[in-house]
Design a protein around this motif. Sequence first.
Motif, PDB file in Angstrom:
ATOM      1  N   ILE A 117     -39.416 -68.647   7.319  1.00 23.33           N
ATOM      2  CA  ILE A 117     -40.505 -68.772   8.292  1.00 23.33           C
ATOM      3  C   ILE A 117     -41.011 -67.373   8.601  1.00 23.33           C
ATOM      4  CG2 ILE A 117     -40.057 -70.950   9.492  1.00 23.33           C
ATOM      5  CD1 ILE A 117     -38.301 -69.347  11.416  1.00 23.33           C
ATOM      6  N   ARG A 118     -42.281 -67.298   8.955  1.00 22.25           N
ATOM      7  CA  ARG A 118     -42.879 -66.014   9.325  1.00 22.25           C
ATOM      8  C   ARG A 118     -43.081 -65.994  10.833  1.00 22.25           C
ATOM      9  NH1 ARG A 118     -47.832 -65.022   5.391  1.00 22.25           N
ATOM     10  NH2 ARG A 118     -48.373 -67.086   6.171  1.00 22.25           N
ATOM     11  N   ASN A 119     -42.335 -65.150  11.498  1.00 21.53           N
ATOM     12  CA  ASN A 119     -42.461 -65.030  12.941  1.00 21.53           C
ATOM     13  C   ASN A 119     -43.344 -63.840  13.278  1.00 21.53           C
ATOM     14  OD1 ASN A 119     -40.567 -67.139  13.475  1.00 21.53           O
ATOM     15  ND2 ASN A 119     -38.922 -65.722  12.949  1.00 21.53           N
ATOM     16  N   ALA A 120     -44.329 -64.076  14.126  1.00 15.08           N
ATOM     17  CA  ALA A 120     -45.165 -62.966  14.583  1.00 15.08           C
ATOM     18  C   ALA A 120     -44.283 -61.980  15.347  1.00 15.08           C
ATOM     19  CB  ALA A 120     -46.273 -63.494  15.476  1.00 15.08           C
ATOM     20  N   ASP A 121     -44.473 -60.709  15.052  1.00 14.28           N
ATOM     21  CA  ASP A 121     -43.704 -59.666  15.745  1.00 14.28           C
ATOM     22  C   ASP A 121     -44.432 -59.332  17.045  1.00 14.28           C
ATOM     23  OD1 ASP A 121     -42.763 -57.177  16.697  1.00 14.28           O
ATOM     24  OD2 ASP A 121     -42.063 -56.650  14.693  1.00 14.28           O
ATOM     25  N   PRO A 122     -43.767 -59.508  18.197  1.00 13.66           N
ATOM     26  CA  PRO A 122     -44.464 -59.305  19.472  1.00 13.66           C
ATOM     27  C   PRO A 122     -44.855 -57.849  19.694  1.00 13.66           C
ATOM     28  CG  PRO A 122     -42.110 -59.675  19.830  1.00 13.66           C
ATOM     29  CD  PRO A 122     -42.359 -59.893  18.377  1.00 13.66           C
ATOM     30  N   SER A 123     -44.140 -56.915  19.044  1.00  8.49           N
ATOM     31  CA  SER A 123     -44.402 -55.503  19.316  1.00  8.49           C
ATOM     32  C   SER A 123     -45.395 -54.890  18.339  1.00  8.49           C
ATOM     33  CB  SER A 123     -43.093 -54.715  19.280  1.00  8.49           C
ATOM     34  OG  SER A 123     -42.642 -54.628  17.942  1.00  8.49           O
ATOM     35  N   ASP A 124     -45.817 -55.655  17.353  1.00  3.13           N
ATOM     36  CA  ASP A 124     -46.791 -55.135  16.380  1.00  3.13           C
ATOM     37  C   ASP A 124     -47.555 -56.311  15.796  1.00  3.13           C
ATOM     38  OD1 ASP A 124     -48.228 -54.080  14.268  1.00  3.13           O
ATOM     39  OD2 ASP A 124     -46.663 -52.680  13.674  1.00  3.13           O
ATOM     40  N   LYS A 125     -48.785 -56.453  16.265  1.00  2.17           N
ATOM     41  CA  LYS A 125     -49.541 -57.655  15.892  1.00  2.17           C
ATOM     42  C   LYS A 125     -49.944 -57.692  14.430  1.00  2.17           C
ATOM     43  CE  LYS A 125     -51.308 -58.447  20.534  1.00  2.17           C
ATOM     44  NZ  LYS A 125     -52.431 -58.202  21.459  1.00  2.17           N
ATOM     45  N   ARG A 126     -49.696 -56.582  13.699  1.00  2.44           N
ATOM     46  CA  ARG A 126     -50.051 -56.605  12.289  1.00  2.44           C
ATOM     47  C   ARG A 126     -49.015 -57.361  11.466  1.00  2.44           C
ATOM     48  NH1 ARG A 126     -50.279 -50.312  11.257  1.00  2.44           N
ATOM     49  NH2 ARG A 126     -48.341 -50.661  12.382  1.00  2.44           N
ATOM     50  N   VAL A 127     -47.764 -57.338  11.905  1.00  2.00           N
ATOM     51  CA  VAL A 127     -46.687 -57.738  10.999  1.00  2.00           C
ATOM     52  C   VAL A 127     -46.096 -59.107  11.318  1.00  2.00           C
ATOM     53  CG1 VAL A 127     -46.131 -55.294  10.933  1.00  2.00           C
ATOM     54  CG2 VAL A 127     -44.601 -56.855  12.136  1.00  2.00           C
ATOM     55  N   PHE A 128     -45.564 -59.706  10.258  1.00  2.00           N
ATOM     56  CA  PHE A 128     -44.715 -60.883  10.378  1.00  2.00           C
ATOM     57  C   PHE A 128     -43.283 -60.465  10.087  1.00  2.00           C
ATOM     58  CE2 PHE A 128     -48.721 -63.011   9.036  1.00  2.00           C
ATOM     59  CZ  PHE A 128     -48.867 -63.819  10.146  1.00  2.00           C
ATOM     60  N   ARG A 129     -42.371 -61.003  10.831  1.00  2.00           N
ATOM     61  CA  ARG A 129     -40.963 -60.855  10.460  1.00  2.00           C
ATOM     62  C   ARG A 129     -40.564 -62.132   9.733  1.00  2.00           C
ATOM     63  NH1 ARG A 129     -39.282 -56.190  12.379  1.00  2.00           N
ATOM     64  NH2 ARG A 129     -37.444 -56.573  11.119  1.00  2.00           N
TER      65      ARG A 129
END
Lengths: 157, 157
Positions: free
Chosen positions: A94-106
């Motif tokens: 799953i791709r979780n949006a990273d709350p501290s960097d809106k560019r990246v998925f974790r």
Amino acid sequence: MGVRKIQEKGAGPDHYLSKNALFVLGSVWDTLEDVFSMHFARYGLSWPKFNALIHLYMAGDRGLTQSELGKKMLVSRANITGLIERLEKDSLVIRNADPSDKRVFRVCLTDRAIILMNSFIPVHNNFIHKIMSALDRNEKEVFISLLEKLKKGLESV
Amino acid sequence: MGVRKIQEKGAGPDHYLSKNALFVLGSVWDTLEDVFSMHFARYGLSWPKFNALIHLYMAGDRGLTQSELGKKMLVSRANITGLIERLEKDSLVIRNADPSDKRVFRVCLTDRAIILMNSFIPVHNNFIHKIMSALDRNEKEVFISLLEKLKKGLESV
DNA sequence: AAATTATTGTAAGCATATTAACAGACCCAG
DNA sequence: CTGGGTCTGTTAATATGCTTACAATAATTT
């Protein structure tokens, strides 16, 4: 009609299409790809998919950004996009949006993926062990050192 | 969250992501692909394109059918269709209808391709020679024999 | 001769890789 | 705190491979 040169025996253009170390290396690599491809397919995986999963498995619960994964896998970010899409379709990540960097998925493994890997990893270790048992300990060392020598030569071309 | 097993040092899932003969082999292969890719690109070629051209070069004026070429290159006919299309676009091959069998095309090199190959083949031979000079004669023999041993093992998996 | 089988090249759909270009979000400098 | 550069992920075009299915043609069998 143009004239084909270099037709002498032993120096003909086919001398690097057989008996040559690079040719043999290529044919071993082809076989390796076939054998691994079937091995992975038995678990619904492919070589790139396994590669991504094992890196994510080792990364732990926080997962990896797509960029990080790309660096580990030595492929471009553009590849990761598609690979992750396919793994998502398999319900393995799953791709979780990273709350501290809106560019990246974790990217994180799903429980399904962790269960899969827990059963696949021992199988995979056995598989590799079986393949490598064609060479004894000493031969393996020699093989690795020759590969590294060849690689060093390659990098200086 | 699923539990990740097999985390012990030395037996962890990353032990086959480094220092392993197959890992080293893979990384040599990657490097080889990069180096060859640049080498071929200097002549507007790629590895598969060169492979097709050298087989056609050796086949002589009658050329090869797409099926024959596929067998020599160890790829499926379906691949050949696209590869030949791209080579045709490069004006390196032409497809001649075979009068005795309406199913087949005989693929032949153009004069342009023969001129290209006449100048590329010596360059290519030098290139391979340079790469392989990383190993001396004895090392090459050992390397080939280890590769063949490994391949035999692979085929029996 | 007619029917069946085999072979050839193509096409469609997919997986994997590349590169180049892009928009959005970040960060640092002034 | 605003600009310019940098990084992220996506997209599009291309190259290469795979499998499966298909129509046309050959070859073989009956």
